[in-house]
Write a protein that holds these residues in place. Structure first.
Motif, short mmCIF file in Angstrom:
data_model
loop_
_atom_site.label_atom_id
_atom_site.label_comp_id
_atom_site.label_asym_id
_atom_site.label_seq_id
_atom_site.Cartn_x
_atom_site.Cartn_y
_atom_site.Cartn_z
N SER A 188 -24.20 -1.94 -6.81
CA SER A 188 -25.38 -1.76 -7.57
C SER A 188 -25.37 -0.63 -8.64
O SER A 188 -24.29 0.08 -8.57
N ASN A 189 -25.96 -0.79 -9.68
CA ASN A 189 -26.03 0.49 -10.91
C ASN A 189 -26.47 1.83 -10.52
O ASN A 189 -26.45 2.65 -11.42
N LYS A 190 -27.19 1.65 -9.37
CA LYS A 190 -27.84 3.07 -8.82
C LYS A 190 -27.12 3.12 -7.40
O LYS A 190 -28.27 2.96 -6.66
N PRO A 191 -26.19 3.50 -7.30
CA PRO A 191 -25.54 3.57 -5.84
C PRO A 191 -26.31 4.91 -5.24
O PRO A 191 -26.52 5.97 -5.96
N LYS A 192 -26.39 4.66 -3.72
CA LYS A 192 -27.17 5.95 -2.84
C LYS A 192 -25.79 6.60 -2.29
O LYS A 192 -25.35 5.95 -1.30
N ASN A 193 -25.45 7.55 -2.73
CA ASN A 193 -24.30 8.34 -2.14
C ASN A 193 -24.61 9.43 -1.40
O ASN A 193 -25.48 10.38 -1.68
N GLY A 194 -24.20 9.70 -0.01
CA GLY A 194 -24.30 10.76 0.79
C GLY A 194 -23.77 11.96 0.40
O GLY A 194 -22.89 11.95 -0.43
N LYS A 195 -23.97 13.00 1.07
CA LYS A 195 -23.15 14.33 0.87
C LYS A 195 -21.56 14.31 0.99
O LYS A 195 -21.15 14.70 0.22
N LEU A 196 -21.41 13.52 2.07
CA LEU A 196 -19.96 13.31 2.31
C LEU A 196 -19.18 12.77 1.25
O LEU A 196 -18.15 12.84 0.95
N HIS A 197 -19.80 11.67 0.86
CA HIS A 197 -18.95 10.89 -0.32
C HIS A 197 -19.20 11.63 -1.44
O HIS A 197 -18.06 11.60 -2.22
N ARG A 198 -20.14 12.54 -1.80
CA ARG A 198 -20.18 13.34 -3.01
C ARG A 198 -19.12 14.44 -2.93
O ARG A 198 -18.42 14.82 -3.83
N ALA A 199 -19.08 15.03 -1.53
CA ALA A 199 -18.12 16.00 -1.59
C ALA A 199 -16.64 15.64 -1.76
O ALA A 199 -15.68 16.51 -2.11
N ILE A 200 -16.47 14.41 -1.48
CA ILE A 200 -14.83 14.14 -1.45
C ILE A 200 -14.67 13.50 -2.95
O ILE A 200 -13.78 13.91 -3.54
N PHE A 201 -15.55 12.45 -3.28
CA PHE A 201 -15.14 11.72 -4.44
C PHE A 201 -15.73 12.49 -5.60
O PHE A 201 -15.25 11.87 -6.96
N ASP A 202 -16.54 13.22 -5.95
CA ASP A 202 -17.10 13.98 -6.93
C ASP A 202 -15.84 14.80 -7.60
O ASP A 202 -15.66 14.72 -8.85
N ASN A 203 -15.35 15.28 -6.71
CA ASN A 203 -13.98 16.29 -7.20
C ASN A 203 -12.99 15.44 -7.65
O ASN A 203 -12.09 15.54 -8.61
N VAL A 204 -12.69 14.17 -7.22
CA VAL A 204 -11.62 13.08 -7.67
C VAL A 204 -12.14 12.66 -8.63
O VAL A 204 -11.35 12.64 -9.73
N GLU A 205 -13.63 12.27 -9.02
CA GLU A 205 -13.95 11.84 -10.44
C GLU A 205 -13.70 12.90 -11.36
O GLU A 205 -13.04 12.30 -12.48
#
Length: 637
Positions: free
Chosen positions: A90-107
């Motif tokens: 999806s072009n508007k994915p719904k990401n949870g807190k765990l996903h953001r905590a891990i992958f936002d820093n990676v991004e």
């Protein structure tokens, strides 16, 4: 291929496109580069299915399997992956807190790398000569400084846990003495080498009914041993170390005329060996040269065992018939020799049959009447007239020694000196040592030498593989030229290949690994892998130029955009090869150099070409545009 397609579709989704549109546009943008990269891989592996000789036997299946997998993988990457992306992303994915905590820093980390890389490429665009000549200097420096120090081999030595021991005592040794020696020696090595699981030995002369035994080396003075050491994972010492222990023990017995210890089952992976062929008609001269070279090779650290092919001379009685005396008695050399042979070796006079079995009745002189020169001189030969004549009245009986066999190659007599390469030394080192020994040995003009064995097989295999590499490079260039409809773009991409060789040389030097057939196969695989990154990079650069960007802006944008998929494909390949490169299990020695070659070659090539390929492309494209502008100005003028 699927990584490149998926990453590009994800980029379009991040721009706000609908999943279906992102799947179509993202796949169409990289479709040509994916197809081109697959075709280059097929150019590498399909020729392996057509190679003849040992290389064809070993790698034909590899060529077919990889070719089929690449075709299926590309088909899935261009059809199945886009369809799944249009349904599951999806072009508007719904990401949870765990996903953001891990992958936002990676991004954030990956974005910093991309931004830093874009700045490096921007600097390179303004210092193109410096970058290009620096890359050339790195390539030449590695080739000149480290290249000559790289050792070579045929196949890597592998621990198969099997040893074959062959022992020859003096010719004429009685079978009971040979059996006693075999029993005592077997007991000794069993006590010294607890790793031995099974030890079998045989000795003696094979009977006439034993066809298999007659085909092998046998005799009352010959002992053959087969030793099973079990799996290398269950013992601390390697088969090479154990073989050296047995060789050392054999050297302590003066009665052992020849003792050889062979590793493996006779196929690839055994201990490397050098065979020096010495050609000459005179036995004494060739024996002298061979024994002198044998002694020097034994004193050299590159060899752990050196044996001669010519066995000890066999003592025998010879009768030199006087033709005048034969003629006076109505005989000739043929009839006299036949009578002498019948007396010494016997002749079948009749047969004895019992219960359907038939036995030969051999008539022969009793042993006590044929054990000395005087006995032989008194052997009686009957003339056609029935007169009895003794051998001494027909000729002279002499004792002589003759070689048991006369070896010939290309209708020339020769003797071989075979040296087993010591553990820790490469085949190339042993060849260099042998050539040095030959130079220091006084060899008559009528004697010639030639090095064969594993070295000859290695040279033949290397020649076939080098020819294959050249054909693969030509095919890869032709495929890319047809896909890009240009000669310049494939030419730029091919600059990835020299730096793959740079990585291979660095890897061989750093790990002290010899360049063998398996490493050469790794280089052939690299020829298809390293150009894939260049194809992805240059194809996207051309796309950006078609959208109106300048050469420099297109190069920087493409480099930043394609960095992530290039790193992902490189890392997946390298990480997949690491277990092979560092493997320590049974049989891992054979494949270790292949994995190491691919890991080092791909890593160094990727790091260098990520900077060099955009820079070279920018230089050539800029020069091309200037020529077009100059021609256009001349046309208008």
């Amino acid at each position: 291929d699927a990584i490149v397609v998926l990453e590009n579709i994800s980029t379009h989704l991040e721009r706000g496109e609908k999943p279906t549109e992102a799947a179509v546009h993202g796949t169409s943008e990289v479709g040509i580069s994916v197809i081109a990269s697959t075709l280059t891989m097929l150019c590498v592996f399909l020729p392996l299915t057509m190679v003849s000789g040992m290389a064809g036997i070993m790698f034909k299946q590899l060529g077919w399997i990889v070719s089929i997998i690449m075709i299926i993988s590309t088909t899935a990457a261009l059809t199945l992956v886009p369809m799944l992306c249009s349904r599951m992303l999806s072009n508007k994915p719904k990401n949870g807190k765990l996903h953001r905590a891990i992958f936002d820093n990676v991004e954030k980390f990956l974005n910093k790398i991309s931004d830093g890389y874009a700045k490096i490429i921007g600097w390179c665009m303004n210092h193109r000569k410096t970058v290009i000549f620096s890359g050339l200097a790195i390539f030449v420096a590695v080739l000149v400084l480290l290249g000559p120090g790289v050792k070579s081999e045929y196949f890597p030595h592998s621990d198969e846990g099997r040893l074959t021991v062959s022992i020859e005592l003096p010719v004429g040794t009685e079978q009971t003495v040979t059996g006693e020696f075999a029993k005592n020696f077997a007991a000794r090595i069993k006590s010294e080498i607890p790793e031995i699981q099974v030890l079998q030995y045989r000795f003696g002369q094979a009977s006439t009914d034993n066809v298999w035994g007659s085909m092998q080396s046998n005799g009352s003075y010959i002992i053959s041993m087969n030793i099973n050491l079990g799996s290398m994972e269950d013992r601390e010492r390697s088969s090479s170390e154990i073989a050296d222990i047995i060789r050392k023990d054999l050297r302590e017995y003066p009665e052992v005329k020849k003792g050889t210890v062979s590793e493996g089952m006779g196929g690839v992976g055994g201990a490397a060996s050098i065979t020096l062929e010495i050609y000459g008609y005179d036995f004494d001269e060739t024996d002298r040269v061979a024994k002198e070279i044998q002694g020097k090779m034994l004193d050299n650290e590159n060899f752990t065992q050196v044996v001669l092919s010519r066995d000890d001379y066999t003592p025998e009685y010879q009768v030199d018939f006087d033709r005048t005396k034969l003629a006076l008695n109505g005989l000739n050399s043929t009839t006299a020799a036949a009578a002498f042979s019948a007396a010494m070796n016997g002749s079948v006079g009749s047969y004895y049959r019992e219960e359907g079995d038939e036995y030969n009745i051999r008539v022969i002189y009793d042993k006590k009447f044929r054990s000395s020169t005087q006995d032989i001189e008194n052997i009686i030969v009957y003339t056609p007239a029935g007169k009895a004549v003794r051998i001494k009245d027909l000729g002279t009986v002499v004792e002589a020694k003759v070689p048991p066999t006369i070896e010939r190659k290309n209708r020339e007599r020769y003797i071989t000196v075979t040296g087993i390469v010591a553990t820790g030394h490469a085949l190339s080192e042993a060849v260099a040592a042998t050539n040095a020994i030959i130079k220091t040995t006084e060899i008559p003009n009528n004697i010639t030498t030639d090095i064969s064995g594993d070295f000859e097989d290695q040279q033949s295999m290397f020649l076939n593989l080098v020819v294959l590499m050249v054909l693969i490079i030509i095919l890869v260039y032709m495929v890319m030229a047809s896909q890009f409809e240009s000669f310049m773009s494939p030419f730029v991409i091919m600059f990835s290949v020299p730096f793959a060789f740079t990585g291979v040389i660095l890897g061989l030097w750093a790990t002290n690994t010899a360049l063998g057939v398996m490493a050469m196969i790794g280089i052939i695989i690299l020829l298809g892998i390293v150009v894939k990154n260049g194809i992805v990079l240059i194809d996207y650069t051309i796309l950006m130029r078609e959208r109106g960007m300048s050469v420099i802006d297109a190069s920087v944008t493409a480099a930043r955009s394609r960095l992530r998929p290039i790193l992902m494909t490189t890392l997946t390949t390298v990480l997949g090869m690491v277990p092979m490169a560092v493997g320590r299990g049974e049989g891992s020695e054979l494949w270790r150099s292949l994995g190491m070659t691919v890991c080092w070659g791909l890593t160094i090539s990727t790091l260098v070409t990520l900077v060099l390929i955009p820079t070279i492309y920018c230089s050539l494209a800029t020069a091309q545009e200037r020529r077009k502008a100059k021609k256009l100005a001349q046309t208008k003028g």
